[in-house]
Design a protein around this motif. Structure first.
Motif, PDB file in Angstrom:
ATOM      1  N   TYR A  88     -31.750  -1.384  10.588  1.00  0.00           N
ATOM      2  CA  TYR A  88     -32.075  -0.367   9.592  1.00  0.00           C
ATOM      3  C   TYR A  88     -30.830   0.270   9.011  1.00  0.00           C
ATOM      4  O   TYR A  88     -30.922   1.076   8.097  1.00  0.00           O
ATOM      5  CB  TYR A  88     -32.975   0.693  10.217  1.00  0.00           C
ATOM      6  N   LEU A  89     -29.668  -0.045   9.582  1.00  0.00           N
ATOM      7  CA  LEU A  89     -28.437   0.497   9.026  1.00  0.00           C
ATOM      8  C   LEU A  89     -27.450  -0.626   8.747  1.00  0.00           C
ATOM      9  O   LEU A  89     -26.247  -0.435   8.787  1.00  0.00           O
ATOM     10  CB  LEU A  89     -27.837   1.503  10.026  1.00  0.00           C
ATOM     11  N   HIS A  90     -27.962  -1.810   8.437  1.00  0.00           N
ATOM     12  CA  HIS A  90     -27.079  -2.947   8.215  1.00  0.00           C
ATOM     13  C   HIS A  90     -26.361  -2.749   6.891  1.00  0.00           C
ATOM     14  O   HIS A  90     -26.965  -2.835   5.825  1.00  0.00           O
ATOM     15  CB  HIS A  90     -27.896  -4.235   8.194  1.00  0.00           C
ATOM     16  N   ARG A  91     -25.086  -2.484   6.972  1.00  0.00           N
ATOM     17  CA  ARG A  91     -24.348  -2.128   5.765  1.00  0.00           C
ATOM     18  C   ARG A  91     -23.360  -3.198   5.363  1.00  0.00           C
ATOM     19  O   ARG A  91     -22.393  -2.902   4.681  1.00  0.00           O
ATOM     20  CB  ARG A  91     -23.625  -0.802   5.984  1.00  0.00           C
ATOM     21  N   CYS A  92     -23.610  -4.439   5.813  1.00  0.00           N
ATOM     22  CA  CYS A  92     -22.888  -5.585   5.272  1.00  0.00           C
ATOM     23  C   CYS A  92     -21.374  -5.454   5.403  1.00  0.00           C
ATOM     24  O   CYS A  92     -20.638  -5.817   4.497  1.00  0.00           O
ATOM     25  CB  CYS A  92     -23.204  -5.798   3.795  1.00  0.00           C
ATOM     26  N   ALA A  93     -20.894  -4.936   6.515  1.00  0.00           N
ATOM     27  CA  ALA A  93     -19.455  -4.715   6.639  1.00  0.00           C
ATOM     28  C   ALA A  93     -18.695  -6.030   6.729  1.00  0.00           C
ATOM     29  O   ALA A  93     -17.575  -6.129   6.238  1.00  0.00           O
ATOM     30  CB  ALA A  93     -19.163  -3.876   7.875  1.00  0.00           C
ATOM     31  N   GLU A  94     -19.313  -7.051   7.348  1.00  0.00           N
ATOM     32  CA  GLU A  94     -18.571  -8.305   7.490  1.00  0.00           C
ATOM     33  C   GLU A  94     -18.463  -9.033   6.170  1.00  0.00           C
ATOM     34  O   GLU A  94     -17.488  -9.739   5.919  1.00  0.00           O
ATOM     35  CB  GLU A  94     -19.260  -9.183   8.533  1.00  0.00           C
ATOM     36  N   LYS A  95     -19.438  -8.861   5.300  1.00  0.00           N
ATOM     37  CA  LYS A  95     -19.330  -9.467   3.978  1.00  0.00           C
ATOM     38  C   LYS A  95     -18.289  -8.735   3.163  1.00  0.00           C
ATOM     39  O   LYS A  95     -17.522  -9.328   2.418  1.00  0.00           O
ATOM     40  CB  LYS A  95     -20.693  -9.389   3.280  1.00  0.00           C
ATOM     41  N   ILE A  96     -18.253  -7.425   3.307  1.00  0.00           N
ATOM     42  CA  ILE A  96     -17.266  -6.636   2.569  1.00  0.00           C
ATOM     43  C   ILE A  96     -15.866  -7.018   2.997  1.00  0.00           C
ATOM     44  O   ILE A  96     -14.923  -7.031   2.204  1.00  0.00           O
ATOM     45  CB  ILE A  96     -17.525  -5.129   2.805  1.00  0.00           C
ATOM     46  N   ALA A  97     -15.709  -7.391   4.293  1.00  0.00           N
ATOM     47  CA  ALA A  97     -14.375  -7.737   4.781  1.00  0.00           C
ATOM     48  C   ALA A  97     -13.807  -8.924   4.043  1.00  0.00           C
ATOM     49  O   ALA A  97     -12.595  -9.049   3.903  1.00  0.00           O
ATOM     50  CB  ALA A  97     -14.422  -8.039   6.275  1.00  0.00           C
ATOM     51  N   GLU A  98     -14.689  -9.812   3.554  1.00  0.00           N
ATOM     52  CA  GLU A  98     -14.171 -10.978   2.843  1.00  0.00           C
ATOM     53  C   GLU A  98     -13.826 -10.652   1.407  1.00  0.00           C
ATOM     54  O   GLU A  98     -13.301 -11.492   0.684  1.00  0.00           O
ATOM     55  CB  GLU A  98     -15.213 -12.094   2.891  1.00  0.00           C
ATOM     56  N   GLY A  99     -14.131  -9.442   0.972  1.00  0.00           N
ATOM     57  CA  GLY A  99     -13.900  -9.109  -0.421  1.00  0.00           C
ATOM     58  C   GLY A  99     -12.812  -8.084  -0.657  1.00  0.00           C
ATOM     59  O   GLY A  99     -12.353  -7.924  -1.776  1.00  0.00           O
ATOM     60  N   VAL A 100     -12.415  -7.373   0.378  1.00  0.00           N
ATOM     61  CA  VAL A 100     -11.392  -6.346   0.172  1.00  0.00           C
ATOM     62  C   VAL A 100     -10.198  -6.662   1.047  1.00  0.00           C
ATOM     63  O   VAL A 100     -10.234  -7.496   1.929  1.00  0.00           O
ATOM     64  CB  VAL A 100     -11.918  -4.931   0.497  1.00  0.00           C
ATOM     65  N   ILE A 160     -26.003   9.163  -2.755  1.00  0.00           N
ATOM     66  CA  ILE A 160     -25.915   9.451  -4.186  1.00  0.00           C
ATOM     67  C   ILE A 160     -25.899   8.156  -4.970  1.00  0.00           C
ATOM     68  O   ILE A 160     -26.681   7.958  -5.887  1.00  0.00           O
ATOM     69  CB  ILE A 160     -24.651  10.270  -4.492  1.00  0.00           C
ATOM     70  N   GLY A 161     -24.985   7.253  -4.629  1.00  0.00           N
ATOM     71  CA  GLY A 161     -24.857   6.055  -5.441  1.00  0.00           C
ATOM     72  C   GLY A 161     -24.404   4.842  -4.661  1.00  0.00           C
ATOM     73  O   GLY A 161     -23.721   3.994  -5.212  1.00  0.00           O
ATOM     74  N   GLY A 162     -24.773   4.758  -3.408  1.00  0.00           N
ATOM     75  CA  GLY A 162     -24.388   3.575  -2.658  1.00  0.00           C
ATOM     76  C   GLY A 162     -23.095   3.731  -1.904  1.00  0.00           C
ATOM     77  O   GLY A 162     -22.847   2.985  -0.970  1.00  0.00           O
ATOM     78  N   GLY A 163     -22.256   4.672  -2.315  1.00  0.00           N
ATOM     79  CA  GLY A 163     -21.067   4.952  -1.540  1.00  0.00           C
ATOM     80  C   GLY A 163     -20.060   3.812  -1.543  1.00  0.00           C
ATOM     81  O   GLY A 163     -19.935   3.063  -2.501  1.00  0.00           O
ATOM     82  N   PRO A 164     -19.353   3.663  -0.427  1.00  0.00           N
ATOM     83  CA  PRO A 164     -18.366   2.575  -0.369  1.00  0.00           C
ATOM     84  C   PRO A 164     -18.992   1.193  -0.303  1.00  0.00           C
ATOM     85  O   PRO A 164     -18.281   0.200  -0.352  1.00  0.00           O
ATOM     86  CB  PRO A 164     -17.591   2.882   0.913  1.00  0.00           C
ATOM     87  N   TYR A 165     -20.318   1.100  -0.182  1.00  0.00           N
ATOM     88  CA  TYR A 165     -20.989  -0.188  -0.072  1.00  0.00           C
ATOM     89  C   TYR A 165     -21.518  -0.649  -1.412  1.00  0.00           C
ATOM     90  O   TYR A 165     -22.464  -1.423  -1.490  1.00  0.00           O
ATOM     91  CB  TYR A 165     -22.135  -0.084   0.937  1.00  0.00           C
ATOM     92  N   PHE A 166     -20.881  -0.188  -2.473  1.00  0.00           N
ATOM     93  CA  PHE A 166     -21.412  -0.446  -3.804  1.00  0.00           C
ATOM     94  C   PHE A 166     -21.275  -1.904  -4.187  1.00  0.00           C
ATOM     95  O   PHE A 166     -22.193  -2.511  -4.727  1.00  0.00           O
ATOM     96  CB  PHE A 166     -20.651   0.432  -4.804  1.00  0.00           C
ATOM     97  N   LYS A 167     -20.093  -2.485  -3.915  1.00  0.00           N
ATOM     98  CA  LYS A 167     -19.809  -3.756  -4.565  1.00  0.00           C
ATOM     99  C   LYS A 167     -20.361  -4.950  -3.802  1.00  0.00           C
ATOM    100  O   LYS A 167     -20.855  -5.882  -4.390  1.00  0.00           O
ATOM    101  CB  LYS A 167     -18.298  -3.916  -4.696  1.00  0.00           C
ATOM    102  N   TYR A 168     -20.268  -4.929  -2.491  1.00  0.00           N
ATOM    103  CA  TYR A 168     -20.690  -6.103  -1.734  1.00  0.00           C
ATOM    104  C   TYR A 168     -21.849  -5.796  -0.811  1.00  0.00           C
ATOM    105  O   TYR A 168     -22.146  -6.560   0.069  1.00  0.00           O
ATOM    106  CB  TYR A 168     -19.536  -6.644  -0.896  1.00  0.00           C
ATOM    107  N   GLY A 169     -22.489  -4.664  -0.974  1.00  0.00           N
ATOM    108  CA  GLY A 169     -23.574  -4.321  -0.077  1.00  0.00           C
ATOM    109  C   GLY A 169     -24.878  -4.910  -0.545  1.00  0.00           C
ATOM    110  O   GLY A 169     -25.533  -4.362  -1.436  1.00  0.00           O
ATOM    111  N   TYR A 170     -25.273  -6.026   0.046  1.00  0.00           N
ATOM    112  CA  TYR A 170     -26.500  -6.677  -0.396  1.00  0.00           C
ATOM    113  C   TYR A 170     -27.719  -6.032   0.221  1.00  0.00           C
ATOM    114  O   TYR A 170     -28.832  -6.323  -0.170  1.00  0.00           O
ATOM    115  CB  TYR A 170     -26.476  -8.166  -0.032  1.00  0.00           C
TER     116      TYR A 170
END
Lengths: 204, 391, 211
Positions: free
Chosen positions: B60-72, A133-143
């Motif tokens: 194809y499912l790279h969801r940047c979890a390690e980058k997010i870890a540095e932000g939350v 729908i809108g990026g979900g929990p990956y909204f803010k830092y999901g590049y």
């Protein structure tokens, strides 16, 4: 759309005002109102629409966690086959529904568009889960995450949840069926869909 | 697979029509495929039946979890750990909070440890059930899929009663778990489910699939991973144990209350073929379900009273500066977190060493020389999940 | 074997000055110089009694902005704003990069950690993918996300991101892309939400923590 069969019996305390007191989204309202005001569906249209909504065949497009709930919806407890939608086709050429279940990433976006383009008309898209729908929990830092699949394809039904329960998927399917029931014209997509599709920036 | 295999080297000489040029076909088992477990892309160089080169393309499912870890926050990131291995999510939570607790001096209450183990083992059973189901589905067996999903629904109901979510729970925090037991007879329901699984359902699956002649012919002596290859490629979990190496993080690198519990580590012995074939990896998973039932029963019998978290849930968790690598046994193998902390409420670097990332790499070596349908069996027996590979 | 004993054997092989031993009460590691890392890893794998046959994890680390005092005041990373546009900043990172190797031996049942540190403009490290095959993908990921080159690697391509991606996302000064090859990666601003919680609803523990 009346749902007499699901109204609770007299005296039963549901706990809320009315279980179906939801806000109908504007696009669906526009479709329904346009049809109600302008035209009375012919019997032929009704029959065609009934055939289309009773046998919506999805393409297997499970991307992430929501795909597991989609599989659970097609398993024995929340049987999706009783709606006619249980025949998941592996090839998009034989499907008419794409349930985008899971996160759409930048690398996957082109393939999603390819699969959508290969589906023949009439086709519908359900955006399942908050990632679609809108990026979900990956909204803010999901590049690498596309913040919503409606950047890429026109969506008919949005299902919130992370992941949405299988019953939510079934409810979304029923709403899509209502949308199809209200269509007029034989096999052309409604005009608002073709207009919207032309305005999508990513058309490569 | 021997290097003097004529299937690999003499293929060009097998021209049935003299003078007809033949080349290898570059075939794409694309990201959208019914038999790859998620959005995995395999580039095959094949002559139509035998595969000469396999190149997996991931991301194809790279969801940047390690980058997010540095932000939350540390507590907020537990949500993202659920989404790695979304088939058995509580085990991922467990890996992460164990790693954070290694850096802090938090004392996890005993009741929380027991609840952690019970929910993690239930999740492991759920993940293995899907592994069995989809492996059978890849072989063409439709019935085990529906049976396993039926069992999985019971597990998901139990976990929903305790954790609030049906599939992705966000159940653990560094320092304990979020919620205590519900006020109904949850414990007796779990024990009843575990008993039913052991006594009635697993023998059903064994009759249907495990000792089915067609299944055995499809999977035994297929895609043999020998011991040196498995260790060299960093395989862990049922892939490593199926090759005969007795290594389990719960036993060799213990954490939580696993030292007090009595369970066995099933290892592949080559009962139906060679050690390290697909059937061995499969039977390791079936036996691990039995062992998980044992663990659940013991952990629930020994469940003590007490609080369930050692931190205040409304305040952020502050972790002292330092770095630590800690690993636990997730459903698919060894899941490790290398967390570098700078003393604040957010990690400085969080590297996730996921099991499927290392397990999938072995396909580049062992997939060569297989037939295409054997390759599908191999991918099914590796039991990868793309959420973990791509993070 | 204790980590200190392993380290003594390692320095005996490498010579003085190639490695330093650091430890705190949680972990101990050996800081090796960049040129000798392949030699050190080969020694650790092949020696009788050490036999580190498995590389558990190879991580790329960006030490830029790390708060050495341990107070949690490291430089924050950039994300997307609330209306979906990427945050921008003029800060150029200048810290060091690093790699951490975690080794394990199945036969001797001991672990060891090696660490490297090198400046950002000289981010080239000898590869260990001929020593442990699992390092092939780990090193590709370190190149992809952190920008550390591994010389001698048989297949130095990006693994998680696409080949034509620009930038290395896990660096501390990485700015989120607005779009990539016409695929929009910006967010959409949240529309008027009719289901927003009431103003006097109590805040749970899911509000973002300050400080």
């Amino acid at each position: 759309m009346s749902r007499e069969s699901t109204t609770p019996p007299e005296g039963y305390d549901v706990g809320r005002e009315n279980m179906f007191d939801f806000k109908v989204d504007d696009q669906l309202l526009e479709v329904v109102e346009t049809d109600a005001k302008n035209f009375i569906l012919t019997t032929v249209d009704e029959v065609f629409n009934w055939a289309k909504l009773s046998s919506i065949w999805p393409v297997t497009f499970g991307l992430a966690c929501c795909a597991i709930e989609m599989m659970a919806a097609s398993a024995t407890r929340y049987d999706i086959d009783r709606f006619g939608a249980g025949a998941f086709r592996a090839t998009p050429r034989q499907a008419d529904l794409m349930i985008v279940s899971g996160t759409v990433t930048a690398k996957m976006a082109k393939r999603l568009k390819l699969i959508y383009d290969q589906m023949p008309e009439p086709k519908w898209v359900i955006a399942m889960g908050s990632c679609a729908i809108g990026g979900g929990p990956y909204f803010k830092y999901g590049y690498h995450v596309v913040k919503g699949v409606d950047f890429l394809v026109p969506v008919d039904v949005y299902l919130p949840g992370c992941p949405p329960r299988p019953e939510v998927l079934l409810e979304g399917l029923m709403r899509l069926q209502d949308k199809i029931r209200g269509r007029k014209g034989k096999s052309k997509a409604p005009k608002w869909i073709t207009d919207y599709a032309k305005k999508i920036p990513y058309r490569k | 697979m021997a290097t003097n295999d004529t299937r690999l080297t003499g293929w060009a000489d097998q021209d049935h029509v003299p003078g007809l040029k033949s080349e290898l076909l570059e075939l794409n088992m694309g990201p959208q495929h019914p038999a790859t477990h998620g959005v995995l892309r395999l580039l095959l160089h094949t002559d139509g039946e035998i595969v000469y080169k396999v190149t997996p393309v991931v991301g194809y499912l790279h969801r940047c979890a390690e980058k997010i870890a540095e932000g939350v926050d540390y507590k907020q990131w537990v949500v993202y750990t659920d989404r790695f291995d979304y088939l058995g999510p509580v085990t991922n939570n467990h890996a992460y909070v164990t790693a954070v607790e290694k850096l802090t001096e938090l004392e996890v209450p005993a009741r929380a440890e027991h609840l952690r183990v019970v929910t993690a083992e239930l999740s492991r059973i759920a993940s293995h059930l899907i592994a069995l189901a989809t492996f059978g589905l890849d072989m063409g067996a439709w019935t085990p899929l529906l049976y396993c999903f039926r069992e999985r629904e019971v597990i998901l109901n139990l976990l929903e009663r305790i954790a609030g979510g049906r599939m992705l729970y966000n159940y653990m925090v560094p320092g304990g778990v979020r919620y205590d037991l519900p006020q109904d007879n949850w414990v007796s329901d779990v024990l009843e489910f575990v008993t039913m699984l052991e006594n009635k359902k697993l023998p059903d699956y064994n009759t249907l699939l495990t000792y089915n002649k067609i299944f055995i012919e499809r999977t035994s002596d297929v895609a043999i991973i020998d011991r040196e290859t498995a260790i060299d490629y960093g395989c862990t979990g049922p892939v490593l144990r199926g090759s005969g190496v007795q290594f389990d993080c719960r036993r060799n690198d213990p954490y939580s209350i696993y030292p007090q519990l009595d369970f066995e580590i099933p290892v592949g012995k080559g009962e139906m073929g060679t050690v390290g074939d697909c059937w061995d990896r499969y039977i390791v998973r079936v036996r691990e379900i039995e062992q998980s039932c044992r663990i659940i029963r013991q952990a629930l019998e020994q469940l003590p009273e007490g609080p369930v978290h050692a931190i205040e849930l409304k305040k952020p968790v502050r972790v002292p500066a330092g770095a630590a690598y800690s690993r636990t046994e997730a459903a698919k193998g060894e899941l490790g977190h290398y967390i570098i902390s700078d003393g604040g409420t957010k990690p400085f670097r969080n590297k996730v060493r996921s099991c499927s990332f290392c397990n999938l790499q072995v396909i580049e070596k062992v997939g060569v020389g297989q037939m295409v349908s054997d390759l599908v069996a191999f991918v099914g027996s590796l039991d990868i999940v793309l959420g973990e590979i791509d993070r | 074997m204790e980590p200190k004993a392993i380290f003594d054997l390692l320095t005996a092989h490498l010579g003085e000055g190639a490695a330093e031993y650091r430890e705190n009460d949680i972990e101990s590691w050996a800081c090796v110089s960049v040129a000798r890392i392949a030699d050190a890893c080969r020694f650790l794998r092949d020696t009788e009694g050490l036999e580190f046959g498995q590389l558990m994890c190879l991580s790329g680390i960006d030490w830029d902005g790390y708060d050495e005092n341990g107070k949690g005041k490291s430089v924050a990373i950039l994300g997307y704003e609330a209306d979906g546009t990427p945050e921008t900043s003029d800060r150029v990172a200048d810290g060091e990069l690093g790699v951490a190797y975690h080794l394990y031996s199945h036969t001797c049942d001991h672990k060891f950690t090696l660490r490297l540190r090198f400046p950002r403009d000289k981010a080239t490290v000898p590869t260990v993918s001929d020593i442990w095959s699992t390092a092939r993908w780990h090193e590709r990921e370190a190149w992809d996300l952190m920008g550390i080159r591994f010389e001698g690697h048989p297949d130095p391509r990006r693994i998680l991101l696409s080949e034509d991606w620009v930038g290395h996302p896990l660096r501390k000064d990485y700015q989120m892309p607005d779009q990539w090859l016409n695929v929009p990666l910006r967010g959409q601003p949240y529309a008027n939400n009719p289901f927003a919680p009431a103003d006097d609803a109590p805040a749970g523990d899911d509000t973002p923590a300050e400080g």
